[in-house]
Design an enzyme around this catalytic site. Sequence first.
Site, mmCIF file in Angstrom:
data_model
loop_
_atom_site.group_PDB
_atom_site.id
_atom_site.type_symbol
_atom_site.label_atom_id
_atom_site.label_comp_id
_atom_site.label_asym_id
_atom_site.label_seq_id
_atom_site.Cartn_x
_atom_site.Cartn_y
_atom_site.Cartn_z
ATOM 1 N N CYS A 152 -7.280 16.127 0.056
ATOM 2 C CA CYS A 152 -8.308 15.127 -0.262
ATOM 3 C C CYS A 152 -9.484 15.169 0.714
ATOM 4 O O CYS A 152 -10.526 14.575 0.457
ATOM 5 C CB CYS A 152 -7.693 13.734 -0.295
ATOM 6 S SG CYS A 152 -6.340 13.626 -1.476
ATOM 7 N N HIS A 156 -12.991 8.600 0.965
ATOM 8 C CA HIS A 156 -12.089 9.126 -0.066
ATOM 9 C C HIS A 156 -11.525 7.930 -0.833
ATOM 10 O O HIS A 156 -11.129 6.926 -0.245
ATOM 11 C CB HIS A 156 -10.971 9.933 0.603
ATOM 12 C CG HIS A 156 -9.865 10.290 -0.321
ATOM 13 N ND1 HIS A 156 -10.093 10.797 -1.586
ATOM 14 C CD2 HIS A 156 -8.515 10.220 -0.180
ATOM 15 C CE1 HIS A 156 -8.931 11.026 -2.174
ATOM 16 N NE2 HIS A 156 -7.953 10.669 -1.356
ATOM 17 N N ASN A 183 -7.699 8.276 -7.894
ATOM 18 C CA ASN A 183 -7.791 9.197 -6.765
ATOM 19 C C ASN A 183 -7.922 10.627 -7.302
ATOM 20 O O ASN A 183 -6.971 11.185 -7.846
ATOM 21 C CB ASN A 183 -6.519 9.041 -5.918
ATOM 22 C CG ASN A 183 -6.473 9.969 -4.724
ATOM 23 O OD1 ASN A 183 -7.232 10.919 -4.632
ATOM 24 N ND2 ASN A 183 -5.562 9.703 -3.810
HETATM 25 O O1 UT7 Z 1 -5.161 10.728 -1.452
HETATM 26 C C1 UT7 Z 1 -4.128 11.068 -0.615
HETATM 27 C C2 UT7 Z 1 -3.716 9.958 0.222
HETATM 28 N N1 UT7 Z 1 -2.900 9.031 -0.534
HETATM 29 C C3 UT7 Z 1 -2.965 7.739 -0.265
HETATM 30 O O2 UT7 Z 1 -3.769 7.345 0.539
HETATM 31 C C4 UT7 Z 1 -2.001 6.806 -0.933
HETATM 32 C C5 UT7 Z 1 -1.581 5.758 0.064
HETATM 33 N N2 UT7 Z 1 -0.547 4.838 -0.432
HETATM 34 C C6 UT7 Z 1 -0.805 3.902 -1.365
HETATM 35 O O3 UT7 Z 1 -1.880 3.819 -1.919
HETATM 36 C C7 UT7 Z 1 0.297 2.888 -1.639
HETATM 37 O O4 UT7 Z 1 1.343 3.068 -0.729
HETATM 38 C C8 UT7 Z 1 0.865 2.931 -3.087
HETATM 39 C C9 UT7 Z 1 -0.183 2.468 -4.062
HETATM 40 C C10 UT7 Z 1 1.323 4.333 -3.439
HETATM 41 C C11 UT7 Z 1 2.050 1.992 -3.200
HETATM 42 O O5 UT7 Z 1 1.632 0.690 -2.871
HETATM 43 P P1 UT7 Z 1 2.413 -0.146 -1.780
HETATM 44 O O6 UT7 Z 1 1.729 -1.432 -1.691
HETATM 45 O O7 UT7 Z 1 2.536 0.676 -0.544
HETATM 46 O O8 UT7 Z 1 3.809 -0.321 -2.489
HETATM 47 P P2 UT7 Z 1 5.241 -0.140 -1.854
HETATM 48 O O9 UT7 Z 1 5.656 1.275 -1.971
HETATM 49 O O10 UT7 Z 1 5.289 -0.811 -0.528
HETATM 50 O O11 UT7 Z 1 6.098 -0.998 -2.856
HETATM 51 C C12 UT7 Z 1 5.989 -2.442 -2.903
HETATM 52 C C13 UT7 Z 1 6.811 -2.942 -4.078
HETATM 53 C C14 UT7 Z 1 8.220 -2.354 -4.126
HETATM 54 O O12 UT7 Z 1 9.061 -3.333 -4.704
HETATM 55 P P3 UT7 Z 1 10.038 -4.197 -3.769
HETATM 56 O O13 UT7 Z 1 10.906 -3.200 -3.072
HETATM 57 O O14 UT7 Z 1 9.135 -4.954 -2.837
HETATM 58 O O15 UT7 Z 1 10.748 -5.061 -4.756
HETATM 59 C C15 UT7 Z 1 8.071 -1.193 -5.068
HETATM 60 O O16 UT7 Z 1 9.281 -0.856 -5.700
HETATM 61 O O17 UT7 Z 1 6.187 -2.554 -5.289
HETATM 62 C C16 UT7 Z 1 7.080 -1.762 -6.065
HETATM 63 N N3 UT7 Z 1 6.294 -0.710 -6.706
HETATM 64 C C17 UT7 Z 1 5.714 -0.868 -7.905
HETATM 65 N N4 UT7 Z 1 5.708 -1.891 -8.787
HETATM 66 C C18 UT7 Z 1 4.998 -1.728 -9.912
HETATM 67 C C19 UT7 Z 1 5.986 0.511 -6.217
HETATM 68 N N5 UT7 Z 1 5.218 1.158 -7.091
HETATM 69 C C20 UT7 Z 1 5.039 0.337 -8.132
HETATM 70 C C21 UT7 Z 1 4.323 0.439 -9.352
HETATM 71 N N6 UT7 Z 1 4.335 -0.622 -10.195
HETATM 72 N N7 UT7 Z 1 3.627 1.538 -9.685
#
Ligand code: UT7
Length: 328
Positions: free
Chosen positions: A111, A252, A282
């Site tokens: 990226c 980005h 993204n």
């Molecule tokens: O371009 C390259 C660089 N990439 C990035 O910069 C990406 C960086 N990371 C992110 O943008 C975020 O980490 C994500 C968008 C991928 C995920 O968001 P998050 O706020 O970090 O979610 P999380 O993994 O901490 O999950 C929080 C909760 C979990 O549920 P519990 O365990 O709290 O009950 C996940 O299971 O949200 C749940 N979850 C979802 N729910 C609905 C994770 N993904 C999803 C989803 N839809 N797609």
Amino acid sequence: MRAAITGWGSALPERVLTNHELEELVDTNDAWIIERTGIRERRIATGDETTASLGIAAGAEAIKHAGLTPDEIDLLVVATTTPEQPMPHTGAFIADGLGLRCGSFDLGASCSGYTYAFVTAAALLTAGPLRNVLVIGSDTLSRFVDPTDRGTCIIFGDGAAATVLSAGDDDGPGLVAWDFGCDGSATAMLGIPAGGSRLPSSIETITAGEHFVKMQGQEVFRRAVRAVVDSGMLTLGRAGVASSDVDWFVPHQANVRIIDAAGQRLGIPRERTIVNIERLGNTSAASIPLALVEAADDGRFADGDLILLCGFGAGMAWASALVRWGRS
Ligand code: UT7
């Protein structure tokens, strides 16, 4: 000599994939995706649309916009994470489509690729006999995303954008300062494990889904904010300018919460930040140039404006560049 941006263009796939459509495919919902990422929809390559075809369309527009013909392009640099095929490089396909006969190479820094490519092109322009370099960021990550992985399939979209850099006066517009960085101890945090020399594609790798993008989202998020802020500050320091002097921040587009957290820490408000993640998701190496081109087309940039580009992603590699807008 400075390398100024003298032309630009972009290309997006026709197909729009909305959050509501993703609700039918994985356990997610529109409200969660918007709140956690800022994304409402993204473009997805279909049929004949590929990294090279999008790059060709964006490149043709940029050459025309610069008022040049293909034979006036002296070098093509393509930033991509999703090459047309492993060999030859994507630049060869794009050069053929554009009718270029100059040298070309691909640059892989995920990226951050476009920012790396931009700085590399600017350095080559100032070092040698080149007059015009075409720099393209093009990616089709949807082709490498596991459609059942809600941690990745909601984020990524496809697209391409191109800029022409032309040699200009020493004190004219162009690249002012830059920073490159990479923490290779974090390679496991974001990547495509199979398909390279380390783990060639096989029935086993495909069965295990190792040809798909794997991402430790939370950890990437945490490191991304730090990388953008530290690299951005370093570049501003090298240029001897304060963040209050930055007219536009072009980060980005990975997650709107990363953009906002980094902007806040850099001291650059949202009004001076280019954000298009809501519509495009993204797009990896295409994300920064797509935002740049969109803002340029809108007429948001004025001659003399200072623009800070900040990329980060797999590697983890990051890069920032401070650019003064305008033609020489
Ligand atoms: O371009 C390259 C660089 N990439 C990035 O910069 C990406 C960086 N990371 C992110 O943008 C975020 O980490 C994500 C968008 C991928 C995920 O968001 P998050 O706020 O970090 O979610 P999380 O993994 O901490 O999950 C929080 C909760 C979990 O549920 P519990 O365990 O709290 O009950 C996940 O299971 O949200 C749940 N979850 C979802 N729910 C609905 C994770 N993904 C999803 C989803 N839809 N797609």
